[in-house]
Scaffold this motif. Structure first.
Motif, short mmCIF file in Angstrom:
data_model
loop_
_atom_site.label_atom_id
_atom_site.label_comp_id
_atom_site.label_asym_id
_atom_site.label_seq_id
_atom_site.Cartn_x
_atom_site.Cartn_y
_atom_site.Cartn_z
N ARG A 155 123.82 98.91 -2.15
CA ARG A 155 125.12 99.17 -2.76
C ARG A 155 126.04 99.77 -1.70
N GLY A 156 127.31 99.78 -1.99
CA GLY A 156 128.27 100.43 -1.12
C GLY A 156 128.35 99.81 0.26
N SER A 157 128.46 100.66 1.28
CA SER A 157 128.65 100.19 2.65
C SER A 157 127.45 99.39 3.15
N GLU A 217 127.81 95.93 1.74
CA GLU A 217 128.92 95.26 2.42
C GLU A 217 128.51 94.80 3.81
N LEU A 224 130.52 92.20 -4.15
CA LEU A 224 131.29 93.41 -3.85
C LEU A 224 132.50 93.52 -4.76
N GLY A 242 137.86 97.94 -5.71
CA GLY A 242 136.91 99.02 -5.92
C GLY A 242 137.53 100.36 -6.25
N ARG A 275 129.11 102.39 -10.06
CA ARG A 275 128.23 102.42 -8.89
C ARG A 275 126.94 101.64 -9.16
N TRP A 285 127.57 97.63 -9.28
CA TRP A 285 127.74 96.96 -7.98
C TRP A 285 126.56 97.27 -7.06
N THR A 286 125.39 96.92 -7.54
CA THR A 286 124.15 97.05 -6.78
C THR A 286 123.45 95.70 -6.77
#
Length: 316
Positions: free
Chosen positions: A83-85, A88, A187, A210, A306, A309-310
């Protein structure tokens, strides 16, 4: 004597018989209602536990695959939830890959699809680049499979918003000089809405790349799972079901008022509640997920966003 002469005695006997029969039917109905209520309560409790344990299950499944793979000589090289950075970075790395014409395969695999589906329906042979590891693809679906013809890259991502196609021509399998997928599958990009729905809570956020730019949330007065006394469990459950129905109607109204036409809508929350709303033909969510998000509406929405978006990543 007077009742007998007037014919009222037989009527009273008939009334007594009907009242006795009515009481038996009422008792049978109450017993059946209580059984259904107990089943509904047990199902909801189970859903809540499932939501809390999903991440743990994924971790244990990965460990089990590793152990079974060691015994069979096959295992994924890496498996993790991103997830997150970190997510990405992986998506960007896959997007940056370029090779010769038709050297990169992108395949959108649905539930219960795998190497046999690719071979029989799309004439794609995974055994040439992957060898025995082709069998591992079967366990990854649903996913987006990225594979080059030399076998240097072999990875699968299960996106939060599972796409129906890989290319503009509605194909789910494509050979090209790069991997053909959209960032919005994995994402939070562009404008979209994400709603968290529980039996007693609703929270809706509108997002741009986001970042939340709009919000609405509320809680409804819904009784707990069990009666605290005062009336039967069956009656308690009927009252609770009516309260949940009223709450879901408020959720539908909020979604119709706050979600603009053209905005992607994602639904997250309690599995049964999400499925009920997703069946509404007017909503047409782009993706759904069962998540365990607690607290007040705004903080719960942050947790749900959160968790939604995993993506699960596997390298073969």
């Amino acid at each position: 004597m007077l009742d007998a002469l007037l014919g009222r005695a037989s009527l009273k006997e008939r009334i007594d018989e009907l009242e006795e029969k009515n009481e038996r039917l009422r008792n049978r109905y109450e017993a059946e209602s209580e059984r259904r209520s107990e089943a509904a309560t047990a199902r909801q409790d189970a859903e809540e536990r499932v939501n809390r344990l999903e991440d743990r299950i994924a971790q244990l499944e990965g460990e089990l695959e590793q152990l079974e793979g060691d015994e069979a000589g096959l295992s994924v090289r890496r498996r993790e939830r991103l997830r997150g950075s970190r997510l990405e970075a992986v998506v960007d790395r896959l997007a940056s890959f370029h090779t010769g014409p038709e050297g990169a395969l992108t395949a959108v695999l649905r539930e219960d699809e795998g190497s046999e589906t690719l071979a029989e329906e799309f004439d794609v042979d995974l055994e040439t680049p992957l060898g025995d590891r082709a069998a591992l693809v079967d366990e990854a679906a649903p996913c987006v499979l990225c594979l080059d013809d030399a076998g240097l890259i072999a990875a699968a991502l299960e996106p939060p918003a599972m796409p129906d196609r890989a290319l503009e021509d509605d194909s789910r399998v494509a050979w090209d000089d790069r991997f053909r997928f959209e960032r919005e599958w994995f994402l939070p990009t562009g404008r979209y809405a994400l709603a968290l729905v529980r039996t007693d809570l609703f929270a809706l956020g509108t997002y741009e790349d986001g970042d939340r730019v709009d919000y609405r949330g509320f809680e409804s007065d819904v009784k707990g799972n069990h009666s605290k006394g005062g009336f039967s469990q069956a009656r308690f459950e009927r009252i609770r079901d009516d309260q949940i129905d009223d709450h879901l109607e408020r959720c539908r109204e909020a979604l119709s008022e706050r979600v603009d036409d053209g905005d992607r809508l994602y639904l997250a929350g309690q599995r049964g509640v999400v499925e009920t709303l997703a069946e509404d033909a007017s909503l047409e969510p782009a993706g759904t997920a069962a998540v365990d998000a607690t607290g007040d509406p705004k903080s719960a929405l942050e947790d749900a966003h959160r968790s939604f978006w995993t993506a699960e990543f596997r390298a073969f």
